[in-house]
Scaffold this motif. Sequence first.
Motif, PDB file in Angstrom:
ATOM      1  N   ARG A 145       0.967  -1.098   0.073  1.00 52.05           N
ATOM      2  CA  ARG A 145       0.092  -0.111  -0.045  1.00 52.05           C
ATOM      3  C   ARG A 145       0.621   1.180  -0.033  1.00 52.05           C
ATOM      4  O   ARG A 145       0.668   2.083  -0.727  1.00 52.05           O
ATOM      5  N   ALA A 146       1.751   1.204   0.800  1.00 52.02           N
ATOM      6  CA  ALA A 146       2.700   2.607   0.935  1.00 52.02           C
ATOM      7  C   ALA A 146       3.333   2.616  -0.602  1.00 52.02           C
ATOM      8  O   ALA A 146       3.460   4.039  -0.929  1.00 52.02           O
ATOM      9  N   GLN A 147       3.812   1.766  -1.027  1.00 53.29           N
ATOM     10  CA  GLN A 147       4.482   1.890  -2.373  1.00 53.29           C
ATOM     11  C   GLN A 147       3.620   2.447  -3.508  1.00 53.29           C
ATOM     12  O   GLN A 147       3.652   3.441  -4.270  1.00 53.29           O
ATOM     13  N   ALA A 148       2.501   1.746  -3.502  1.00 49.56           N
ATOM     14  CA  ALA A 148       1.521   1.999  -4.273  1.00 49.56           C
ATOM     15  C   ALA A 148       0.998   3.489  -4.234  1.00 49.56           C
ATOM     16  O   ALA A 148       0.799   4.382  -5.211  1.00 49.56           O
ATOM     17  N   ALA A 149       0.958   3.861  -2.815  1.00 48.82           N
ATOM     18  CA  ALA A 149       0.749   5.138  -2.593  1.00 48.82           C
ATOM     19  C   ALA A 149       1.531   6.233  -2.962  1.00 48.82           C
ATOM     20  O   ALA A 149       1.554   7.440  -3.602  1.00 48.82           O
ATOM     21  N   GLN A 150       2.855   6.039  -2.884  1.00 52.05           N
ATOM     22  CA  GLN A 150       3.960   6.724  -3.370  1.00 52.05           C
ATOM     23  C   GLN A 150       4.032   7.138  -4.812  1.00 52.05           C
ATOM     24  O   GLN A 150       4.193   8.153  -5.392  1.00 52.05           O
ATOM     25  N   ARG A 151       3.802   5.864  -5.605  1.00 55.92           N
ATOM     26  CA  ARG A 151       3.661   6.110  -6.953  1.00 55.92           C
ATOM     27  C   ARG A 151       2.607   7.050  -7.529  1.00 55.92           C
ATOM     28  O   ARG A 151       2.621   7.809  -8.586  1.00 55.92           O
ATOM     29  N   MET A 152       1.459   6.673  -6.894  1.00 54.65           N
ATOM     30  CA  MET A 152       0.312   7.686  -7.158  1.00 54.65           C
ATOM     31  C   MET A 152       0.503   9.083  -6.835  1.00 54.65           C
ATOM     32  O   MET A 152       0.321   9.971  -7.923  1.00 54.65           O
ATOM     33  N   ARG A 153       1.233   9.388  -5.717  1.00 55.04           N
ATOM     34  CA  ARG A 153       1.510  10.766  -5.383  1.00 55.04           C
ATOM     35  C   ARG A 153       2.639  11.355  -6.328  1.00 55.04           C
ATOM     36  O   ARG A 153       2.562  12.534  -6.920  1.00 55.04           O
ATOM     37  N   ALA A 154       3.442  10.390  -6.879  1.00 52.56           N
ATOM     38  CA  ALA A 154       4.284  11.103  -7.881  1.00 52.56           C
ATOM     39  C   ALA A 154       3.830  11.425  -9.277  1.00 52.56           C
ATOM     40  O   ALA A 154       4.554  12.207  -9.842  1.00 52.56           O
ATOM     41  N   GLU A 155       2.750  10.984  -9.302  1.00 54.97           N
ATOM     42  CA  GLU A 155       2.023  11.386 -10.741  1.00 54.97           C
ATOM     43  C   GLU A 155       1.158  12.586 -10.734  1.00 54.97           C
ATOM     44  O   GLU A 155       0.568  13.019 -11.726  1.00 54.97           O
ATOM     45  N   LEU A 156       0.944  13.189  -9.521  1.00 55.60           N
ATOM     46  CA  LEU A 156       0.198  14.188  -9.221  1.00 55.60           C
ATOM     47  C   LEU A 156       0.998  15.584  -9.051  1.00 55.60           C
ATOM     48  O   LEU A 156       1.956  15.549  -8.524  1.00 55.60           O
TER      49      LEU A 156
END
Length: 338
Positions: A229-240
Amino acid sequence: MRAANNIFIRGVGAVSPAGWGVLPLRETLAKGEPLAIKELVRPGWAHPLRVRPVPPPAARPAFLGHARLRRTSPITQFAVAAALEALGADAARVRDGSLLLGIVLCVMTGCVNYSRRFYDETLKDPAMASPILFPETVFNAPASHLAALLESNAINYTLVGDPGTFLQGVAAGANWLLEDRAEACLVLGAEEIDWLTGAVYLCREIHDQPVVQLHSVTESHLFLPGQNRAQAAQRMRAELPDGNPEHLLCDGTQGLRSLDAAELEVWRDWPGSRSSPKEILGEGLAAASAWQCVAALDALREGQHAGATVSVVGCNQQAIGAHFVISNLKSQISNPSE
């Protein structure tokens, strides 16, 4: 990142524990006080379920008189009410055939009330189980009823997934508009056992001021054995976008550290304002991300912020986010390709 080209927000609608409509949602979130919790008896369980129920509407909605809606479960009633609020006067254009409207309904648990009733009757006496209930147990029943009410035969999808599915629905609706598969698109997130419904109405035409534009929707970053979850959230944030003090972050945290940790960590350096609707309204599953979007878009339409980011770290499937901005109307008219 899936960027949007000239996709605008035409309207929003909501049914929530705060009440029927966007206004009670706005006022409740502004107060910042969690709504009262009530107990819902669960047959076969020693302890009741703690919920924040949707209050009854002030008056019986006129649409309940429609032949397709007389026996529907709450999820359909919530979805239709939010949809009609978001559409406004354009509902009449759909009915007279002058507006080709796409519909995307996003759910996680779906029509559970009638499913429980049908299976309860089947287990007690299969010969007496009412076949009338069965059509209301399928996931796409609410979208079908909405299309019948609007007399629409345009493209109509139901997406089933976790709370992040609503933003996938927004992306799908935007793609339909870009591909000319529809002239406008209504995206809904709905659940029942008295959960909230939210609706976002997308279009490609510029109608009103202020103009709220869909800037982008991230990819869906799945929770996998090699990506937590933490890694998925980080990758989501990186696209915003990074954000700034004039922007709003509307996140999906709900005041439970065990569930919120990944999202809290990834947004800990957010420089602008922040709103956490679920801390006020409670968990809403697929509808939760819908009310996040409605709250964010309502704040932009009210002129409170220049931009808004919606962050969803789902319960079991994905991290996904979206960004919305107040668009420069003159710039859009003079540079329509930008």
